[in-house]
Design a protein around this motif. Sequence first.
Motif, PDB file in Angstrom:
ATOM      1  N   PRO A   1     -12.895  14.144   5.713  1.00 40.74           N
ATOM      2  CA  PRO A   1     -11.286  13.539   5.756  1.00 40.74           C
ATOM      3  C   PRO A   1     -11.375  12.888   4.198  1.00 40.74           C
ATOM      4  CG  PRO A   1     -13.036  12.230   6.799  1.00 40.74           C
ATOM      5  CD  PRO A   1     -13.545  13.560   6.566  1.00 40.74           C
ATOM      6  N   ARG A   2      -9.999  12.876   3.736  1.00 34.86           N
ATOM      7  CA  ARG A   2      -9.946  12.327   2.331  1.00 34.86           C
ATOM      8  C   ARG A   2      -8.588  11.604   2.378  1.00 34.86           C
ATOM      9  NH1 ARG A   2     -13.308  15.042  -1.383  1.00 34.86           N
ATOM     10  NH2 ARG A   2     -14.023  17.005  -0.370  1.00 34.86           N
ATOM     11  N   LEU A   3      -8.654  10.228   1.978  1.00 36.29           N
ATOM     12  CA  LEU A   3      -7.340   9.875   1.804  1.00 36.29           C
ATOM     13  C   LEU A   3      -7.104   8.987   0.572  1.00 36.29           C
ATOM     14  CD1 LEU A   3      -5.123   8.145   3.524  1.00 36.29           C
ATOM     15  CD2 LEU A   3      -6.812   6.702   4.133  1.00 36.29           C
ATOM     16  N   TRP A   4      -6.119   9.058  -0.102  1.00 34.90           N
ATOM     17  CA  TRP A   4      -5.658   8.719  -1.532  1.00 34.90           C
ATOM     18  C   TRP A   4      -4.711   7.402  -1.263  1.00 34.90           C
ATOM     19  CZ3 TRP A   4      -6.832  13.425  -0.598  1.00 34.90           C
ATOM     20  CH2 TRP A   4      -7.480  14.236  -1.165  1.00 34.90           C
ATOM     21  N   LEU A   5      -5.041   6.182  -2.062  1.00 34.21           N
ATOM     22  CA  LEU A   5      -4.266   4.796  -1.770  1.00 34.21           C
ATOM     23  C   LEU A   5      -3.955   4.611  -3.237  1.00 34.21           C
ATOM     24  CD1 LEU A   5      -6.256   3.181   1.094  1.00 34.21           C
ATOM     25  CD2 LEU A   5      -4.006   4.780   1.415  1.00 34.21           C
ATOM     26  N   SER A   6      -2.761   3.757  -3.094  1.00 31.74           N
ATOM     27  CA  SER A   6      -2.673   3.060  -4.375  1.00 31.74           C
ATOM     28  C   SER A   6      -1.961   1.566  -3.618  1.00 31.74           C
ATOM     29  CB  SER A   6      -1.366   3.631  -5.299  1.00 31.74           C
ATOM     30  OG  SER A   6      -1.105   2.754  -6.017  1.00 31.74           O
ATOM     31  N   PHE A   7      -2.451   0.285  -4.237  1.00 27.76           N
ATOM     32  CA  PHE A   7      -2.413  -0.831  -3.475  1.00 27.76           C
ATOM     33  C   PHE A   7      -2.221  -1.887  -4.643  1.00 27.76           C
ATOM     34  CE2 PHE A   7      -6.874  -1.122  -3.997  1.00 27.76           C
ATOM     35  CZ  PHE A   7      -6.965  -2.693  -3.984  1.00 27.76           C
TER      36      PHE A   7
ATOM     37  N   ILE B   1       0.734  -1.249  -0.122  1.00 27.70           N
ATOM     38  CA  ILE B   1      -0.004  -0.023   0.002  1.00 27.70           C
ATOM     39  C   ILE B   1       0.816   1.218  -0.109  1.00 27.70           C
ATOM     40  CG2 ILE B   1      -1.782   1.118   1.304  1.00 27.70           C
ATOM     41  CD1 ILE B   1      -2.590  -0.990   2.503  1.00 27.70           C
ATOM     42  N   ARG B   2       0.484   2.120  -0.902  1.00 28.72           N
ATOM     43  CA  ARG B   2       1.203   3.433  -0.872  1.00 28.72           C
ATOM     44  C   ARG B   2       0.196   4.469  -0.551  1.00 28.72           C
ATOM     45  NH1 ARG B   2       6.079   4.945  -1.720  1.00 28.72           N
ATOM     46  NH2 ARG B   2       6.485   7.054  -2.190  1.00 28.72           N
ATOM     47  N   ILE B   3       0.364   5.465   0.293  1.00 30.36           N
ATOM     48  CA  ILE B   3      -0.541   6.504   0.623  1.00 30.36           C
ATOM     49  C   ILE B   3       0.039   7.693  -0.218  1.00 30.36           C
ATOM     50  CG2 ILE B   3      -1.109   8.256   2.540  1.00 30.36           C
ATOM     51  CD1 ILE B   3      -0.533   6.034   4.513  1.00 30.36           C
ATOM     52  N   THR B   4      -0.680   8.196  -0.994  1.00 31.82           N
ATOM     53  CA  THR B   4      -0.296   9.298  -2.083  1.00 31.82           C
ATOM     54  C   THR B   4      -1.030  10.725  -1.855  1.00 31.82           C
ATOM     55  OG1 THR B   4      -2.312   8.830  -3.542  1.00 31.82           O
ATOM     56  CG2 THR B   4      -0.190   7.320  -4.155  1.00 31.82           C
TER      57      THR B   4
ATOM     58  N   GLN C   1      -5.802  -4.694  -7.578  1.00 31.37           N
ATOM     59  CA  GLN C   1      -4.827  -3.605  -7.360  1.00 31.37           C
ATOM     60  C   GLN C   1      -5.989  -2.491  -7.481  1.00 31.37           C
ATOM     61  OE1 GLN C   1      -1.915  -4.596 -10.375  1.00 31.37           O
ATOM     62  NE2 GLN C   1      -2.729  -2.838 -11.648  1.00 31.37           N
ATOM     63  N   GLY C   2      -5.641  -1.435  -7.116  1.00 35.25           N
ATOM     64  CA  GLY C   2      -6.366  -0.038  -7.479  1.00 35.25           C
ATOM     65  C   GLY C   2      -5.619   1.199  -6.734  1.00 35.25           C
ATOM     66  N   GLU C   3      -6.582   2.131  -7.127  1.00 32.52           N
ATOM     67  CA  GLU C   3      -6.252   3.557  -6.453  1.00 32.52           C
ATOM     68  C   GLU C   3      -7.471   3.999  -5.750  1.00 32.52           C
ATOM     69  OE1 GLU C   3      -4.039   5.938  -9.361  1.00 32.52           O
ATOM     70  OE2 GLU C   3      -2.431   4.158  -9.794  1.00 32.52           O
ATOM     71  N   PRO C   4      -7.799   3.513  -4.966  1.00 31.65           N
ATOM     72  CA  PRO C   4      -8.937   4.296  -4.211  1.00 31.65           C
ATOM     73  C   PRO C   4      -8.858   5.500  -3.616  1.00 31.65           C
ATOM     74  CG  PRO C   4      -8.162   2.624  -2.700  1.00 31.65           C
ATOM     75  CD  PRO C   4      -7.285   2.637  -4.032  1.00 31.65           C
ATOM     76  N   ARG C   5      -9.576   6.589  -3.817  1.00 31.10           N
ATOM     77  CA  ARG C   5      -9.801   7.771  -3.312  1.00 31.10           C
ATOM     78  C   ARG C   5     -10.933   7.868  -2.260  1.00 31.10           C
ATOM     79  NH1 ARG C   5      -9.222  12.224  -7.805  1.00 31.10           N
ATOM     80  NH2 ARG C   5      -8.926  13.398  -6.065  1.00 31.10           N
ATOM     81  N   LEU C   6     -10.716   7.760  -1.086  1.00 32.76           N
ATOM     82  CA  LEU C   6     -11.582   7.648   0.046  1.00 32.76           C
ATOM     83  C   LEU C   6     -11.808   9.189   0.449  1.00 32.76           C
ATOM     84  CD1 LEU C   6      -9.482   4.852   1.799  1.00 32.76           C
ATOM     85  CD2 LEU C   6     -11.064   4.382   0.266  1.00 32.76           C
ATOM     86  N   ALA C   7     -13.333   9.152   0.989  1.00 36.45           N
ATOM     87  CA  ALA C   7     -13.778  10.362   1.424  1.00 36.45           C
ATOM     88  C   ALA C   7     -14.815   9.974   2.347  1.00 36.45           C
ATOM     89  CB  ALA C   7     -14.165  11.333   0.417  1.00 36.45           C
ATOM     90  N   ASP C   8     -15.179  10.726   3.230  1.00 42.25           N
ATOM     91  CA  ASP C   8     -16.320  10.502   4.035  1.00 42.25           C
ATOM     92  C   ASP C   8     -17.096  12.110   4.399  1.00 42.25           C
ATOM     93  OD1 ASP C   8     -18.370  10.036   5.835  1.00 42.25           O
ATOM     94  OD2 ASP C   8     -17.197   9.445   7.430  1.00 42.25           O
ATOM     95  N   LEU C   9     -17.924  12.140   3.198  1.00 43.55           N
ATOM     96  CA  LEU C   9     -18.340  13.706   3.187  1.00 43.55           C
ATOM     97  C   LEU C   9     -19.694  13.589   4.455  1.00 43.55           C
ATOM     98  CD1 LEU C   9     -19.177  13.930  -0.602  1.00 43.55           C
ATOM     99  CD2 LEU C   9     -17.234  14.647   0.634  1.00 43.55           C
ATOM    100  N   GLY C  10     -20.221  13.032   5.003  1.00 51.85           N
ATOM    101  CA  GLY C  10     -21.047  13.066   6.133  1.00 51.85           C
ATOM    102  C   GLY C  10     -20.327  12.741   7.399  1.00 51.85           C
TER     103      GLY C  10
END
Length: 185
Positions: free
Chosen positions: A124-130, A93-96, A142-151
């Motif tokens: 909060p937002r978190l971008w990953l590459s795994f 995992i790489r935190i981008t 594999q993927g590059e999820p862009r995580l966010a929790d707008l609520g």
Amino acid sequence: MNLHTLFRTAAVTVLLLAGSQAAARTVTDPDRPRQLENGHPVSVSWDDPAGFTELRYSGNRWEAKQGNWVVELAEYLRERVGKALPAGQRVDIRITNIDRAGDYEPGRGMNADRIRVMRDIYPPRLWLSFTRYDADDRVIGQGEPRLADLGYLQRTSRHFNSDPLAHEKRLVDDWVAREFGRAGR
């Protein structure tokens, strides 16, 4: 040497030492490693935090870069993925990018710009590459999820209210549950 000169010299020395200690504790310190120690089925590394949204667009960059929050979040990510990962598999995992919940708002008065303000506009937002590997070292995901929790302000957290990374950890928990199934809960 008179007492006044001695006091001034001691004060300058204390300030210099305190300044070097504070500088060593920032997430942007170039001497800090950019990955967790190897030897674990989940390897976690990260890009230079100076380029993270959290620092580039902060209302108080000095306050935003204090502490060890990148390493703490990486350790939490390793722990949660490690618990959910089936035996024999491994994940790199790489935190981008990271943009923590809340922000510092300048112009709020004396020292008030050192307080992280939580508002809906600062989720909060978190971008990953795994990359996920099976026991034979074949890529199985594999993927590059862009995580966010707008609520994020409307949800309760299982983490302690005093945890400054509670909202980011909830992002990790949600992603692990989606990516690795029920074992990630």
